[in-house]
Design an enzyme around this catalytic site. Structure first.
Site, short mmCIF file in Angstrom:
data_model
loop_
_atom_site.label_atom_id
_atom_site.label_comp_id
_atom_site.label_asym_id
_atom_site.label_seq_id
_atom_site.Cartn_x
_atom_site.Cartn_y
_atom_site.Cartn_z
N TYR A 1 -1.43 -0.65 11.03
CA TYR A 1 -1.56 -1.13 9.44
C TYR A 1 -0.34 -0.87 8.58
O TYR A 1 0.11 -1.62 8.24
CB TYR A 1 -2.72 -0.69 9.24
CG TYR A 1 -2.87 -0.79 8.02
CD1 TYR A 1 -3.42 -1.90 7.08
CD2 TYR A 1 -3.04 -0.15 6.86
CE1 TYR A 1 -3.62 -2.26 5.86
CE2 TYR A 1 -3.36 -0.38 4.93
CZ TYR A 1 -3.18 -1.68 4.99
OH TYR A 1 -3.21 -1.50 3.63
N THR B 1 0.30 -0.83 -0.07
CA THR B 1 -0.15 -0.14 0.01
C THR B 1 0.84 1.00 0.25
O THR B 1 1.63 1.25 0.83
CB THR B 1 -0.65 0.04 1.77
OG1 THR B 1 -2.13 1.22 1.36
CG2 THR B 1 -0.29 -0.23 2.35
N ASP B 2 0.75 2.42 -0.92
CA ASP B 2 0.77 4.02 -0.34
C ASP B 2 1.20 4.27 0.76
O ASP B 2 2.30 5.11 1.80
CB ASP B 2 0.37 4.79 -0.77
CG ASP B 2 -1.47 5.10 -0.43
OD1 ASP B 2 -1.67 4.37 0.55
OD2 ASP B 2 -2.09 6.18 -1.36
N GLU B 3 0.57 3.44 2.25
CA GLU B 3 0.60 4.35 2.96
C GLU B 3 2.08 3.19 4.04
O GLU B 3 2.16 4.22 4.91
CB GLU B 3 -0.63 3.60 4.41
CG GLU B 3 -1.64 3.71 3.50
CD GLU B 3 -2.72 3.42 4.76
OE1 GLU B 3 -2.67 3.45 5.84
OE2 GLU B 3 -4.29 4.17 4.44
N LYS C 1 2.45 -3.40 7.12
CA LYS C 1 2.57 -3.81 5.68
C LYS C 1 3.57 -3.61 5.24
O LYS C 1 4.41 -3.93 4.49
CB LYS C 1 1.20 -2.41 5.02
CG LYS C 1 0.17 -3.34 5.32
CD LYS C 1 -0.61 -4.07 4.87
CE LYS C 1 -0.58 -4.37 3.10
NZ LYS C 1 -0.95 -5.93 2.62
P1 NAD Z 1 -10.25 -6.84 2.43
O1 NAD Z 1 -9.99 -5.96 4.00
O2 NAD Z 1 -11.91 -6.57 1.90
O3 NAD Z 1 -9.93 -8.06 2.40
C1 NAD Z 1 -9.07 -8.90 3.05
C2 NAD Z 1 -9.47 -10.63 2.79
O4 NAD Z 1 -8.34 -10.52 3.47
C3 NAD Z 1 -11.06 -11.31 4.23
O5 NAD Z 1 -11.10 -11.27 2.29
C4 NAD Z 1 -10.71 -11.27 4.48
O6 NAD Z 1 -11.51 -12.46 4.74
C5 NAD Z 1 -9.04 -12.15 4.07
N1 NAD Z 1 -8.30 -12.72 5.69
C6 NAD Z 1 -8.19 -11.42 6.55
N2 NAD Z 1 -7.68 -12.48 7.44
C7 NAD Z 1 -7.07 -13.36 7.04
C8 NAD Z 1 -6.05 -14.87 7.10
N3 NAD Z 1 -5.05 -14.76 8.40
N4 NAD Z 1 -5.82 -16.15 6.74
C9 NAD Z 1 -6.70 -15.91 4.80
N5 NAD Z 1 -6.81 -14.45 5.16
C10 NAD Z 1 -7.44 -13.14 5.87
O7 NAD Z 1 -9.07 -5.63 1.62
P2 NAD Z 1 -8.86 -4.96 0.73
O8 NAD Z 1 -9.27 -4.37 0.41
O9 NAD Z 1 -9.23 -6.04 -0.21
O10 NAD Z 1 -7.45 -4.92 0.15
C11 NAD Z 1 -6.97 -6.22 0.19
C12 NAD Z 1 -4.78 -5.57 -0.14
O11 NAD Z 1 -4.51 -4.81 -0.80
C13 NAD Z 1 -4.64 -5.72 1.66
O12 NAD Z 1 -2.97 -6.74 1.73
C14 NAD Z 1 -4.41 -4.29 1.26
O13 NAD Z 1 -3.15 -4.18 2.47
C15 NAD Z 1 -4.33 -4.14 0.11
N6 NAD Z 1 -4.13 -2.57 -0.40
C16 NAD Z 1 -6.12 -1.58 -0.35
C17 NAD Z 1 -5.93 -1.45 -0.85
C18 NAD Z 1 -7.63 -0.68 -0.76
O14 NAD Z 1 -7.75 0.89 -1.38
N7 NAD Z 1 -8.11 -1.48 -0.65
C19 NAD Z 1 -5.39 0.11 -1.45
C20 NAD Z 1 -3.71 -0.82 -1.20
C21 NAD Z 1 -3.18 -1.60 -0.86
O1 DAU Z 2 -3.85 4.01 1.14
C1 DAU Z 2 -4.27 3.30 0.39
C2 DAU Z 2 -5.34 2.44 2.20
O2 DAU Z 2 -6.78 3.13 1.66
C3 DAU Z 2 -5.62 1.16 1.81
O3 DAU Z 2 -3.79 0.49 2.02
C4 DAU Z 2 -5.84 0.49 3.26
O4 DAU Z 2 -6.46 -1.58 3.28
C5 DAU Z 2 -8.16 0.53 2.83
O5 DAU Z 2 -8.55 0.95 4.24
C6 DAU Z 2 -7.50 2.35 2.74
O6 DAU Z 2 -7.34 3.21 4.01
P1 DAU Z 2 -7.91 4.19 3.98
O7 DAU Z 2 -7.29 4.37 5.32
O8 DAU Z 2 -6.70 6.02 3.32
O9 DAU Z 2 -9.08 4.05 3.58
P2 DAU Z 2 -10.43 4.62 4.14
O10 DAU Z 2 -11.28 4.18 3.26
O11 DAU Z 2 -10.57 4.53 5.98
O12 DAU Z 2 -10.56 6.92 4.01
C7 DAU Z 2 -9.86 6.68 3.45
C8 DAU Z 2 -10.33 8.21 3.98
O13 DAU Z 2 -11.43 8.98 4.41
C9 DAU Z 2 -8.96 8.79 4.64
O14 DAU Z 2 -8.34 10.26 4.86
C10 DAU Z 2 -9.64 8.73 5.87
C11 DAU Z 2 -11.70 9.19 5.88
N1 DAU Z 2 -12.33 8.46 6.14
C12 DAU Z 2 -12.43 7.61 6.79
C13 DAU Z 2 -13.94 7.33 7.42
C14 DAU Z 2 -13.97 5.79 6.71
C15 DAU Z 2 -12.78 9.89 7.30
O15 DAU Z 2 -12.77 10.81 6.27
N2 DAU Z 2 -14.61 9.90 7.14
C16 DAU Z 2 -14.77 7.90 8.02
O16 DAU Z 2 -15.66 7.68 8.29
#
Ligand code: NAD
Ligand code: DAU
Length: 334
Positions: free
Chosen positions: A147, A123-125, A151
């Site tokens: 988190y 992730t970019d985080e 990562k």
């Molecule tokens: P998500 O939370 O929707 O899904 C995570 C999945 O992993 C779920 O299906 C959960 O059941 C499974 N899981 C959790 N713990 C587990 C374990 N111990 N064993 C097996 N399965 C397990 O997450 P997402 O948003 O789809 O993110 C997927 C990946 O992409 C993550 O690694 C996250 O860090 C990365 N990522 C997500 C975003 C985003 O914006 N969603 C951005 C950048 C990177």
């Molecule tokens: O940047 C990549 C990440 O994006 C992934 O690595 C994470 O798995 C994914 O959960 C996501 O993290 P964020 O914290 O950026 O996502 P979230 O949707 O929780 O929040 C996005 C932005 O919105 C952040 O600046 C916090 C803000 N926010 C979020 C929620 C849930 C609000 O202002 N109000 C809210 O209720």
């Protein structure tokens, strides 16, 4: 192509499997997911019975089981993780377990089984907040929350397996994804579904935090490209380039739904909240990738999907998530 997809019942993982099935006719997929609160078999319903897809409910932390399951497969794409930053502030140990130990377990199993490719989805985080400028793949890691720190640790561990054991690791770091099947605890689906129910949209702090919103299908295309053509030992950024403030996204959602701006509500900020992320994706562009979806088009498609699928998100919002959400933010305003 014989690929193990871990976390394939989550948001990005399920979209990636759907993308793979549509675009690589001769693929075989082993989908391993623990089905935590974030994993959802409803995300797989349109392809669950496809003969090229096989689902196993299992925990990636169970190394010997992982070894048995992945033996004979070619590649692992690891999406499995605890992913919600707010939850990592309350229950960090769960994040360390899956996002660090789980990755270790998969790396070790992959090394022992002689897998040809290991893609760690990161992730970019990991770079933390950037006041100005752009993070490149070689920039220093400076994560702000448990988190992001877990990562970052996993990325370093993955590269140690490349350097020490020659495991063919690549790391993909993408910006914030959005699109169909994203859990309504995350900002965009939370705001869409709240607006649909005429509930407030809780903006953390001043709402001026900047994220580069990436449509999930564009990310899936990039991940497949890296799986097929990426170099091992490399990090790849996936980013649409332009960043937007949270408040602008919230306003766009309200406009798309014809809802009033009075639904915007400023609430207490997230502790350690990163102000701005910004990734350069020059390396991916050289590989031939570019986003095909504009923010406007992708957001409109996403809003439409949530409008058409109230059964999918209604169940999630009514369950444990609602209790969690109320406990954390209910009634708190700035
Ligand atoms: P998500 O939370 O929707 O899904 C995570 C999945 O992993 C779920 O299906 C959960 O059941 C499974 N899981 C959790 N713990 C587990 C374990 N111990 N064993 C097996 N399965 C397990 O997450 P997402 O948003 O789809 O993110 C997927 C990946 O992409 C993550 O690694 C996250 O860090 C990365 N990522 C997500 C975003 C985003 O914006 N969603 C951005 C950048 C990177
Ligand atoms: O940047 C990549 C990440 O994006 C992934 O690595 C994470 O798995 C994914 O959960 C996501 O993290 P964020 O914290 O950026 O996502 P979230 O949707 O929780 O929040 C996005 C932005 O919105 C952040 O600046 C916090 C803000 N926010 C979020 C929620 C849930 C609000 O202002 N109000 C809210 O209720």
């Amino acid at each position: 192509m014989k690929v193990v997809v871990t976390g394939g019942a989550g948001f990005v993982g399920s979209n990636f499997i759907r993308y793979l099935l549509r675009n690589v006719p001769d693929c075989r997929i082993l989908n391993i997911d623990k089905l935590t609160y974030a994993g959802n078999l409803n995300n797989l319903s349109d392809f669950f019975t496809d003969s090229r897809h096989h689902f196993v409910r299992e925990d990636i932390c169970r190394q010997s089981t992982m070894e048995k399951l992945i033996r004979g497969w070619e590649a692992v794409v690891n999406f499995a993780a605890e992913t919600h930053v707010d939850r990592s502030l309350m229950e960090p140990e769960k994040f360390l377990r899956t996002d660090v130990w789980g990755v270790f377990s998969l790396l070790e199993a992959s090394r022992r089984c002689g897998l040809k490719k290991f893609l760690q989805i990161s992730t970019d985080e990991v770079y933390g907040s950037l006041i100005r400028g752009t993070a490149r793949e070689s920039s220093c890691l400076s994560p702000s929350n448990p988190y992001a720190a877990s990562k970052a640790a996993a990325d370093l561990l993955a590269f140690s397996y490349y350097k020490t054991y020659g495991l063919a690791v690549s790391v993909v770091r993408s910006t914030n994804n959005f699109g169909p099947f994203q859990h309504p605890e995350k900002m965009i689906p939370l705001f869409i579904t709240n607006a649909l129910e005429n509930e407030k949209l809780p903006l953390y702090g001043d709402g001026r935090q900047v994220r580069q919103w990436l449509f999930v299908e564009d990310n899936c295309r990039a991940i497949l490209m890296i799986l097929q053509r990426g170099q091992t030992g490399q990090v790849y950024h996936v980013s649409p380039g332009v960043g937007h403030r949270n408040i602008s996204i919230a306003r766009m959602i309200l406009r798309l739904l014809g809802k009033p701006e009075s639904l915007l509500q400023s609430v207490k900020d997230r502790p350690g909240h990163d102000r701005r992320y910004c990734l350069s994706s020059e390396k991916m562009r050289k590989l031939g990738w570019r986003p095909e979806w504009s923010l406007e088009k992708a957001l409109a498609a996403t809003v439409k999907w949530y409008q058409e699928n109230p059964g999918w998100w209604g169940a999630l919002k009514k369950g444990a998530f609602q209790e969690y959400y109320r406990k954390q933010y209910g009634g708190q305003t700035c």
